[in-house]
Design an enzyme around this catalytic site. Structure first.
Site, mmCIF file in Angstrom:
data_model
loop_
_atom_site.group_PDB
_atom_site.id
_atom_site.type_symbol
_atom_site.label_atom_id
_atom_site.label_comp_id
_atom_site.label_asym_id
_atom_site.label_seq_id
_atom_site.Cartn_x
_atom_site.Cartn_y
_atom_site.Cartn_z
ATOM 1 C CG PHE A 190 -33.105 -68.975 3.635
ATOM 2 C CD1 PHE A 190 -32.182 -69.987 3.829
ATOM 3 C CD2 PHE A 190 -32.645 -67.733 3.210
ATOM 4 C CE1 PHE A 190 -30.830 -69.783 3.601
ATOM 5 C CE2 PHE A 190 -31.296 -67.509 2.980
ATOM 6 C CZ PHE A 190 -30.383 -68.541 3.171
ATOM 7 C CG ASP A 191 -39.998 -72.931 5.451
ATOM 8 O OD1 ASP A 191 -40.831 -72.023 5.643
ATOM 9 O OD2 ASP A 191 -40.088 -74.052 5.969
ATOM 10 N N GLY A 192 -38.870 -70.547 6.859
ATOM 11 C CA GLY A 192 -38.495 -70.095 8.184
ATOM 12 C C GLY A 192 -38.329 -71.210 9.191
#
Length: 302
Positions: A161-163
């Site tokens: 996941f990106d944040g």
């Protein structure tokens, strides 16, 4: 007896995400619905090749073990009509996928049916369906084409996941876009002990964490998650404290400070990577399965 899907990890996946239907989609665009229907019916016994979401669907279904309550379900959610779906179901049977549920909308939007199936994650090749799912509070992503030479994924489910704008809201990202890196760093340092608001994939992370904890009590670790973010120090502190406040954890975290994500992702070998930035997705998609998360509509917007 009716089955309750609310405790399972439920992945809704379009036929276009599960299988490679690029040729058929091109026919639909160029020749119309009747030509597409005739093509699918005439080739109903011709097995479709795997699509971008196929490895993830396999891995999700592998969470289930014989003689135990089901941990996960995959629901095919397609704009196909019943007759044009025969080839899809024949392909599901050919690959031995334990998929028993489907929603066939006959060209209508699938978004209204996601909550009915308790879908935690929706994967599609149609941006309109993805946006409507996100607007309805369901984690959703638009899948890029499958890598030409995909990495062999690990046996456990691996999700990266990106944040900002994915696990967390886009609050901090808006500061960066408006005022630059220094203002972003100052904003995050001042709020280091203030948890970030939840983003569109926060509930999915909570569900994965719940399943991880249950599996670990049984002595197995079938899920591995990674945070792969352009943030660097000191903006990492707020992220770590947010995860602690939520009571969830990620197995691996990479604070890259602007370093490209692609090589990190190739080393992690995810079944899928989620990001909101088209540039990051376009670089990652040739190496790993990738889903872009469009922005959630603001109140009153479409």
């Amino acid at each position: 007896m009716a089955e309750d899907l609310s405790e399972c990890l439920v992945v809704g996946i379009s036929s276009r995400a599960l299988f490679d239907l690029r040729r058929e989609d091109a026919l639909f665009v160029s020749a119309g619905l009747d030509a597409y229907r005739e093509e699918q019916l005439s080739r109903e016994d011709e097995i479709l090749p795997p699509g971008t979401g196929f490895p993830l669907a396999q891995a999700v279904l592998a969470l289930n073990t014989p003689d135990a309550p089901r941990r996960a379900e995959v629901v095919v959610m397609s704009r196909n009509s019943t007759e044009t779906s025969l080839r899809i179901f024949n392909s599901i049977r050919h690959y031995g996928l334990d998929i028993t549920r489907a929603a066939l909308s006959g060209g209508a939007s699938l978004a209204p049916y996601l909550k009915a199936f308790h879908v935690d994650l929706f994967l599609s090749g149609y941006e309109d369906d993805v946006r409507r799912a996100l607007d309805g509070g369901v984690a959703a992503a638009l899948l890029y084409d499958r890598p030409d030479d995909p990495l062999e994924p690990a046996e456990e489910i691996r999700i990266a996941f990106d944040g900002d704008a994915i696990l967390f809201s886009d609050e901090a990202e808006r500061v960066f876009q408006a005022d630059g890196l220094e203002a972003f760093a100052r904003h995050e340092a001042e709020r280091a002990r203030e948890p970030l608001p939840a983003g569109p994939f926060a509930n999915l992370l909570h569900k994965l964490s719940h399943l991880q904890q249950a599996a670990r009590r049984e002595g197995v670790t079938p899920i591995r998650t990674a945070l792969v973010t352009a943030r660097g120090g000191p903006a990492h502190e707020r992220v770590i404290r947010t995860l602690l406040a939520w009571g969830v954890e990620v197995d691996e975290a990479f604070f890259l400070g602007g370093v490209p994500k692609t090589e990190i992702l190739a080393a992690f070998r995810p079944h899928i990577f989620f990001d909101d930035q088209a540039a990051h997705c376009e670089r990652a998609a040739p190496r790993v399965p990738t889903g872009r998360v469009p922005p959630v509509a603001a109140d009153g917007e479409r």
